[in-house]
Structures are given as C-alpha cells and as structure tokens.
Design a protein around this motif. Sequence first.
Motif, PDB file in Angstrom:
ATOM      1  N   VAL A  12     -11.397  28.589  28.088  1.00  0.00           N
ATOM      2  CA  VAL A  12     -10.126  29.182  27.703  1.00  0.00           C
ATOM      3  C   VAL A  12     -10.348  30.085  26.503  1.00  0.00           C
ATOM      4  N   GLN A  13      -9.547  31.134  26.398  1.00  0.00           N
ATOM      5  CA  GLN A  13      -9.665  32.043  25.272  1.00  0.00           C
ATOM      6  C   GLN A  13      -9.003  31.459  24.034  1.00  0.00           C
ATOM      7  N   GLN A 108     -15.687  18.966  29.700  1.00  0.00           N
ATOM      8  CA  GLN A 108     -16.058  20.028  28.774  1.00  0.00           C
ATOM      9  C   GLN A 108     -14.887  20.975  28.533  1.00  0.00           C
ATOM     10  N   VAL A 109     -14.615  21.253  27.271  1.00  0.00           N
ATOM     11  CA  VAL A 109     -13.647  22.273  26.877  1.00  0.00           C
ATOM     12  C   VAL A 109     -14.396  23.327  26.061  1.00  0.00           C
ATOM     13  N   THR A 110     -14.333  24.565  26.521  1.00  0.00           N
ATOM     14  CA  THR A 110     -14.984  25.667  25.830  1.00  0.00           C
ATOM     15  C   THR A 110     -13.938  26.709  25.478  1.00  0.00           C
ATOM     16  N   VAL A 111     -13.840  27.010  24.193  1.00  0.00           N
ATOM     17  CA  VAL A 111     -12.888  28.016  23.714  1.00  0.00           C
ATOM     18  C   VAL A 111     -13.688  29.221  23.250  1.00  0.00           C
ATOM     19  N   SER A 112     -13.582  30.290  24.011  1.00  0.00           N
ATOM     20  CA  SER A 112     -14.389  31.474  23.720  1.00  0.00           C
ATOM     21  C   SER A 112     -13.758  32.703  24.355  1.00  0.00           C
ATOM     22  N   SER A 113     -13.953  33.822  23.690  1.00  0.00           N
ATOM     23  CA  SER A 113     -13.465  35.082  24.246  1.00  0.00           C
ATOM     24  C   SER A 113     -14.554  35.772  25.065  1.00  0.00           C
TER      25      SER A 113
END
Length: 113
Positions: A12-13, A108-113
Amino acid sequence: QVQLVESGGGLVQPGGSLRLSCAASETFNIPVMAWYRQAPGKQRELVATISRGGTTRYADSVKGRFTISRDHAKNTVYLRMNSLKSEDTAVYYCYANLYSDYWGQGTQVTVSS
C-alpha cells in the motif's frame, strides 16, 4: 488449542489503508487478543490489544490511526490501519492467550510508493 490465521496484508502507498483479519478457532473464551508486528532487524512489538469485553489499548506509534476490533459471531479479530507510513512496514501477527500463547503465521504489510 487455538488456531489463528491472518489475512489482508499487502502493498500500500503511504497514507493508504488496509484491514487485517485474524480468523480464530474461537474468540469468546479468550480474555485478550492482540496484534503484534516485526519489522526487519527489529524485535516483535505490541501494536494493539482487545479484551473479551471490547476494551482496547494501542501502542503510541499507532494511536489515532489503527483500530482493533473483534466479532465473536465470526470468531475474527480485525486491525484497521489508516494513514499508513513507511515505518508501519512489518510482518503482522495475531496473538491469543488461553492458558498458553498462540500465534498466527503472520501477514506482510509493506508501505511504499
């Protein structure tokens, strides 16, 4: 024996939202359930807890952004995560204590643009 299965993680962003689910073999008899997270190279940390009666507590880092809830009819605990930041990136684990400690496999949760 309590089985816990997490779902709902993903990419997710920053500023976005996700809802994690923890399907349990039961929830009604469990006094406290919780979500933990572990980022790469860091220790596992407590994110939020919820009692059988619905009392909630949060880590300072997520207060106002995350909401934990439980649905006894569905034997499910949720973690709604809003305004996500890159530092929220981690594997999120569901936890329950009923005479013993029980953990899910993590999502897994990944917060990245």
